[in-house]
Design an enzyme around this catalytic site. Structure first.
Site, PDB file in Angstrom:
ATOM      1  N   ALA A   1      -3.373  -5.502   4.737  1.00  0.00           N
ATOM      2  CA  ALA A   1      -4.670  -5.440   5.732  1.00  0.00           C
ATOM      3  C   ALA A   1      -5.864  -4.964   4.940  1.00  0.00           C
ATOM      4  O   ALA A   1      -6.830  -5.437   5.363  1.00  0.00           O
ATOM      5  CB  ALA A   1      -4.291  -4.974   6.741  1.00  0.00           C
TER       6      ALA A   1
ATOM      7  N   SER B   1      -2.389   1.102   6.679  1.00  0.00           N
ATOM      8  CA  SER B   1      -2.770  -0.117   6.954  1.00  0.00           C
ATOM      9  C   SER B   1      -1.678  -1.012   7.142  1.00  0.00           C
ATOM     10  O   SER B   1      -0.728  -0.740   7.033  1.00  0.00           O
ATOM     11  CB  SER B   1      -3.655  -0.717   5.692  1.00  0.00           C
ATOM     12  OG  SER B   1      -2.897  -1.345   4.869  1.00  0.00           O
ATOM     13  N   ASP B   2      -1.836  -2.086   8.032  1.00  0.00           N
ATOM     14  CA  ASP B   2      -0.841  -2.811   8.272  1.00  0.00           C
ATOM     15  C   ASP B   2      -0.638  -3.744   6.762  1.00  0.00           C
ATOM     16  O   ASP B   2      -1.565  -3.628   5.768  1.00  0.00           O
ATOM     17  CB  ASP B   2      -1.089  -4.199   9.355  1.00  0.00           C
ATOM     18  CG  ASP B   2       0.472  -4.657   9.700  1.00  0.00           C
ATOM     19  OD1 ASP B   2       1.186  -4.578   9.010  1.00  0.00           O
ATOM     20  OD2 ASP B   2       0.422  -5.071  10.865  1.00  0.00           O
ATOM     21  N   ALA B   3       0.366  -4.469   6.655  1.00  0.00           N
ATOM     22  CA  ALA B   3       0.797  -5.120   5.254  1.00  0.00           C
ATOM     23  C   ALA B   3      -0.484  -5.907   4.696  1.00  0.00           C
ATOM     24  O   ALA B   3      -0.709  -7.130   5.434  1.00  0.00           O
ATOM     25  CB  ALA B   3       1.849  -5.892   5.496  1.00  0.00           C
TER      26      ALA B   3
END
Ligand code: BGC
Length: 743
Positions: free
Chosen positions: A272, A268-270
């Site tokens: 997210a 995932s993005d940070a």
């Protein structure tokens, strides 16, 4: 032991909490003061929390570390804290170099030189791997068509064909021929998908994308990165058509895995996954974790309070199942095994120091900077400068001698002492016989709203002590008046572009235009250097300054490369990877638009300003001169499955060696959808000696002609007449046609 058997054996012994731990990645960094307010967590407590997770064996990966001793220490905590001795995967944003900083990604794309791009990222990988980083969150392959969006600098611009080629080259550079190649790292193309279409160019805002745009424009670079073997893919922060990307099963399972055959792991993005709550999508943290993992997001990148720590609970309630979790854990363990981390989890710190200081890496960076510069304008052949004819050069502007700005954003482990600024580069190259004098001219400009990145040491620009604006301005103008040539450097300070750096305007910040105008008014010939990662409003310079060279943020060796270009040791050969608008009111503006009512008025769609670009996509001048002739096709008529070879003869009619990027554009005249007026479908960067001619060939087959048809919900290849243009930019006029008939 076979990888599968080794994974089976580990999986059989793991508890649900240990499995969830393998799927969790934590940031580990000591934050600058004030950052906790932005990030909403306790900066002191965070490293302690992460270390206790390592000791309990419930963290699989860390990010944001670059010091090999620190990486070894944390790796040891993990390996020894973990019952099964599973090592950590260390990830980091190695976007354009670790210690040796390459030009920013948009610049590398502007080289249109796949070998240089691959070589550059191989250097980045080598340095990263030496310090103990196993995986980079790069390349960013998001197509960007709105330059207000700051992250346009991290990608390859507006075009899916160029974007796909650049994405694949970067993956090859980072990873090598296969995952586990020595001195390479896992590549993680990001952010699937559509991040570049943030509403209004505002970072993180929602994205609404048509089916046609998604398949024809946004997906191709991802598909190419996957085909090149990328071991990882990252999600995006934003909603895509109303569904947060990080919770979108269609994207990560149906498209990425089932359609493109991706066999790596998704991160995932940070934060997210947690953000699925923010979006008003998940009901609580357990729901967020379950829905992300069910969507196909194998690992959560967390700052604190990981949602994936709730996965054992989600298993108990049936919100997810053991099979899903095991499949994700398997992918992470496989990556660790393939990288050889079970056998060699630690790095040699002495060797790391040697690799980081390898002079060969600096050569790669310098050549990349030379090859990525784009000569936007060169009236009267002002460039290259003849060093023997010069007595005095005035170098002007705060960016001209700012090492921090020269290397651009998204760098953390740089060495400013070895960074060559434009001023230093010119001084060294010009030698003692030429007087090179410098004036900043104007004060630096601050952002209205600082970002998290500004808090890292040295990222916010500042003026020298006792800086007197009026006196500096006068001095700059005086210097210019007394010089044979004035080199003015303008652009954006590096903290004005990249993540959290979207803008509502494209104007040169602060008093830069005013300074430039005053310098031009002296009558001394002016060379304008632009330091940027997005197109800026250069309407005035494009009419009033004879020479404009786009140098981007050129990296560690930037100043040396710029000097070589200015004095003609090398000829500029880069080309714009985006359409350069005149003004912010025109954006988004692309060359590959479709034809519509009154196409003859395409340039007059606004009543107050031309609706044509300032510089077209693919534009870039040279110190050489190129002539295109003998455009021919081997089969003027073919079927929908057939391939035609297009040939063209390119001649360097000048008296010096130079590079040209030969570009092929295609247009389908009619069919089951209306197609763009032109689309890039082939390019080759070539070096031609003075007077040399070369015949180049390009295939135009089903791959070049097919497109996603939103009515058919499928790929189609229409029988139609196709126009083909070949030339040095997207306005090329030399053309031919082919007829494609039904099979
Ligand atoms: C960015 C990612 C990046 C991550 C880790 C996020 O804010 O969107 O591109 O890889 O941070 O630094």
């Amino acid at each position: 032991m076979m990888i599968k058997a080794q994974v089976d054996e580990l999986l059989a012994q793991m508890t649900p909490a240990e499995k969830a731990g393998q799927l969790t990645q934590y940031f580990y960094f000591r934050l600058p003061e004030g950052a906790e307010q932005v990030l909403d967590f306790d900066a002191d407590a965070q490293p302690k929390m992460v270390e206790s997770k390592l000791q309990e064996g419930v963290a699989g990966s860390l990010l944001f570390l670059t010091d090999p001793a620190e990486i070894n220490r944390l790796q040891r905590l993990a390996v020894e804290g973990n019952r099964l001795g599973i090592p950590l995967l260390i990830g980091f944003d190695v976007i354009h170099g670790l210690r040796t900083i390459l030009p920013v990604p948009i610049a590398m794309a502007a080289s249109w030189d796949l070998q240089t791009i691959e070589r550059g990222q191989a250097v980045a990988a080598r340095e990263a791997r030496a310090v103990g980083i196993h995986w980079t969150f790069a390349p960013m392959v998001d197509i960007a068509r709105d330059p207000r969006w700051g992250r346009i600098i991290e990608g390859a611009g507006e075009d899916p064909y160029l974007g796909a080629a650049v994405a694949a080259a970067q993956v090859r550079g980072f990873q090598g021929p296969e995952l586990g190649t020595p001195e390479r790292v896992i590549a993680g193309p990001k952010h699937l998908a559509g991040y570049g279409y943030a509403l209004g160019g505002r970072d993180y805002d929602e994205v609404n994308l048509s089916d046609s745009e998604l398949w024809n424009v946004v997906f191709p670079p991802f598909r190419a990165a996957v085909a090149a073997g990328a071991g990882n893919v990252m999600t995006g922060y934003m909603d895509l058509n109303g569904i947060p990307a990080t919770g979108n099963r269609w994207l990560f399972t149906e498209v990425l895995r089932e359609t493109w055959g991706f066999d790596g792991f998704v991160v995932s993005d940070a934060n997210a996954v947690r953000n699925l709550l923010t979006h008003g999508f998940a009901a609580d943290l357990t729901d967020a974790g379950a829905r992300a993992v069910n969507a196909g997001v194998d690992m959560e990148m967390a700052i604190s309070d990981a949602a994936y720590a709730q996965l054992p609970e989600a298993l108990r309630t049936g919100a997810t199942d053991a099979q899903t979790i095991d499949a994700s854990v398997r992918r992470i363990l496989e990556a660790k095994i393939r990288l050889g981390l079970f056998d060699a989890p630690y790095v040699d710190e002495d060797r790391a120091r040697e690799v980081l200081s390898d002079p060969a890496h600096r050569d790669v960076a310098r050549i990349a900077a030379e090859r990525s510069a784009v000569l936007l304008r060169n009236e009267g052949g002002l460039l290259p400068l003849d060093v023997t004819a010069l007595r005095a050069v005035a170098v002007i502007g705060p960016l001209a001698d700012s090492a921090r700005d020269t290397i651009g954003p998204w760098v953390f482990d740089f060495d400013l002492d070895e960074t060559v600024t434009v001023l230093e580069g010119i001084r060294t190259r010009a030698g003692d016989a030429v007087r090179v004098e410098y004036a900043r001219g104007i004060p630096v400009v601050q952002r209205e709203f600082p970002s998290l990145f500004d808090m890292f040491g040295g990222n916010t620009p500042s003026d020298p002590e006792g800086f007197d604006s009026d006196a500096e301005f006068r001095q700059a103008v005086e210097l210019a008046r007394d010089a044979d040539i004035a080199v003015v450097v303008v652009g954006e300070w590096q903290n004005m572009i990249s993540e959290m750096a979207s803008r509502s305007s494209l104007e040169l910040p602060g008093r830069q235009l005013e300074l430039l105008q005053a310098v031009v008014a002296t009558g001394t010939p002016v060379v304008l250097l632009v330091m940027n990662g997005r197109p800026l409003d250069l309407r005035w310079p494009a009419e009033n300054v004879p020479a404009i060279l786009d140098i981007w943020y050129p990296g560690t060796q930037g100043g040396a490369a710029v000097a070589n270009l200015l004095f003609g040791d090398v000829s500029p050969g880069g080309k714009l990877p985006f359409t350069w608008p005149r003004t912010v009111g025109q954006v988004p503006m692309i060359y590959a638009h479709t034809r519509s009512h009154e196409p003859e008025n395409q340039g007059k769609r606004y009543w107050d300003e031309a609706s044509t670009p300032l510089f077209p996509f693919g534009h870039g001048l040279s110190y050489g001169r190129f002539d295109y002739a003998n455009l021919s096709v081997d089969q003027p008529t073919t079927t929908t499955t057939g391939t035609t070879t297009v040939s063209v003869e390119v001649t360097n009619t000048s008296a010096r060696e130079a590079d040209e990027v030969v570009q092929l554009y295609l247009h389908q005249r009619y069919g089951t959808a209306s197609r763009p007026v032109r689309e890039l479908k082939g390019f080759q960067r070539v070096t031609l000696a003075a007077g040399e001619s070369r015949t180049l060939s390009f295939p135009v087959g089903p791959d070049e002609r097919r497109y996603w048809n939103a009515a058919a919900h499928d790929w189609v290849t229409d029988a139609a007449t196709f126009d083909i243009w070949v030339g040095g930019d997207s306005t090329a006029t030399l053309n031919t046609t082919i007829e494609v008939t039904a099979t």
